[in-house]
Design a protein around this motif. Structure first.
Motif, short mmCIF file in Angstrom:
data_model
loop_
_atom_site.label_atom_id
_atom_site.label_comp_id
_atom_site.label_asym_id
_atom_site.label_seq_id
_atom_site.Cartn_x
_atom_site.Cartn_y
_atom_site.Cartn_z
N LEU A 1 42.07 12.59 -2.89
CA LEU A 1 41.11 11.93 -3.75
C LEU A 1 40.30 12.96 -4.53
CD1 LEU A 1 39.74 9.17 -1.33
CD2 LEU A 1 41.67 9.04 -2.90
N GLU A 2 40.07 12.66 -5.80
CA GLU A 2 39.28 13.53 -6.67
C GLU A 2 37.87 13.61 -6.13
OE1 GLU A 2 38.12 13.96 -11.36
OE2 GLU A 2 39.42 12.35 -10.78
N ALA A 3 37.30 14.71 -6.05
CA ALA A 3 37.80 16.01 -6.44
C ALA A 3 38.08 16.85 -5.21
CB ALA A 3 36.78 16.72 -7.31
N ARG A 4 37.37 16.64 -4.14
CA ARG A 4 37.53 17.55 -3.00
C ARG A 4 38.80 17.32 -2.21
NH1 ARG A 4 31.35 18.71 -1.17
NH2 ARG A 4 30.79 19.62 -3.17
N GLY A 5 39.42 16.16 -2.36
CA GLY A 5 40.74 15.97 -1.76
C GLY A 5 41.77 16.87 -2.40
N ASP B 1 40.30 13.41 2.00
CA ASP B 1 39.13 13.61 1.14
C ASP B 1 38.00 14.06 2.04
OD1 ASP B 1 36.95 11.51 -0.85
OD2 ASP B 1 37.62 13.54 -1.24
N ASP B 2 36.95 14.57 1.44
CA ASP B 2 35.72 14.70 2.21
C ASP B 2 34.86 13.55 1.74
OD1 ASP B 2 34.75 15.81 -0.31
OD2 ASP B 2 33.01 16.44 0.85
N ILE B 3 34.12 12.98 2.64
CA ILE B 3 33.19 11.93 2.23
C ILE B 3 31.95 12.66 1.77
CG2 ILE B 3 31.86 9.93 2.97
CD1 ILE B 3 34.10 9.38 4.99
N ILE B 4 31.69 12.58 0.47
CA ILE B 4 30.70 13.44 -0.16
C ILE B 4 29.33 13.36 0.51
CG2 ILE B 4 29.45 13.87 -2.32
CD1 ILE B 4 32.09 13.06 -3.74
N ALA B 5 28.89 12.19 0.91
CA ALA B 5 27.55 12.07 1.47
C ALA B 5 27.43 12.66 2.86
CB ALA B 5 27.14 10.59 1.51
N THR B 6 28.54 12.80 3.60
CA THR B 6 28.42 13.28 4.96
C THR B 6 29.20 14.57 5.22
OG1 THR B 6 30.34 12.05 5.74
CG2 THR B 6 28.21 10.91 5.82
N GLY B 7 30.18 14.89 4.39
CA GLY B 7 31.00 16.07 4.64
C GLY B 7 32.07 15.84 5.69
N ARG B 8 32.08 14.66 6.32
CA ARG B 8 33.12 14.38 7.31
C ARG B 8 34.43 14.13 6.59
NH1 ARG B 8 28.65 11.71 9.52
NH2 ARG B 8 27.95 12.80 11.36
#
Length: 174
Positions: free
Chosen positions: A91-95, A154-161
């Motif tokens: 997933l965009e972008a960190r995925g 992906d990383d979940i942007i709000a948590t970094g998990r």
């Protein structure tokens, strides 16, 4: 030659779960501790009440980057009973930071999922809710074939998990 009915010394079976490999499990636990210690925390970002855990320091250190890829690989193998996926979806972008390298490690294809309007050709579109509004993802319509095993990373942007989901490709076409 007779077959032994004793459990294999390298695996442990939990009822209803695939066999676990103690060496993999131990390595995975160690990697998780190492990676978690590298995260930076930003309270109240991007809005009050959210603790943002920044994964970017992991990518600044080659040994941590390698540890992340190994951790994801082990987690997938443990969770999927040793089965490898056919496709990694990033997933965009960190995925995009993890997906292509993970796909190479697992011998899988890579499919980018982007925000609406960024991909050429026919696309499948899916709305999703964020902590602070709605957005839309798209992927090229022919990028995943029916029956393929898919992992979304992906990383979940709000948590970094880290988020990963395994599903059959038929779900994308329903």
């Amino acid at each position: 030659m007779s077959q032994s009915t004793a459990p294999d010394a390298t695996t442990t079976q939990v009822s209803g779960q695939p066999p676990a490999h103690p060496s993999r499990t131990t390595e995975l636990a160690s990697l998780k501790v190492r990676l978690r210690s590298a995260l930076r925390q930003f309270p109240d970002f991007p809005s009050p009440g959210i603790l943002f855990e920044d994964i970017l320091p992991i990518f600044a250190d080659p040994s941590l980057h390698e540890a992340l890829l190994r951790c994801l690989e082990l987690h997938i193998l443990e969770s999927a009973g040793g089965q490898k996926p056919d496709v990694i979806v990033g997933l965009e972008a960190r995925g995009f930071l993890m997906g292509p390298s993970l796909a190479l490690r697992l011998g899988a294809g890579f499919v980018p999922v982007r925000k609406q309007g960024k991909l050429p050709g026919p696309c499948e579109t899916q709305a999703y809710e964020k902590e602070y509004g709605q957005d839309f993802f798209q992927m090229q319509a022919d990028s995943i074939k029916p029956g393929q095993k898919v992992i979304i990373v992906d990383d979940i942007i709000a948590t970094g998990r880290f988020l990963y989901t395994v599903f059959q490709a038929e779900m994308l076409t329903e």
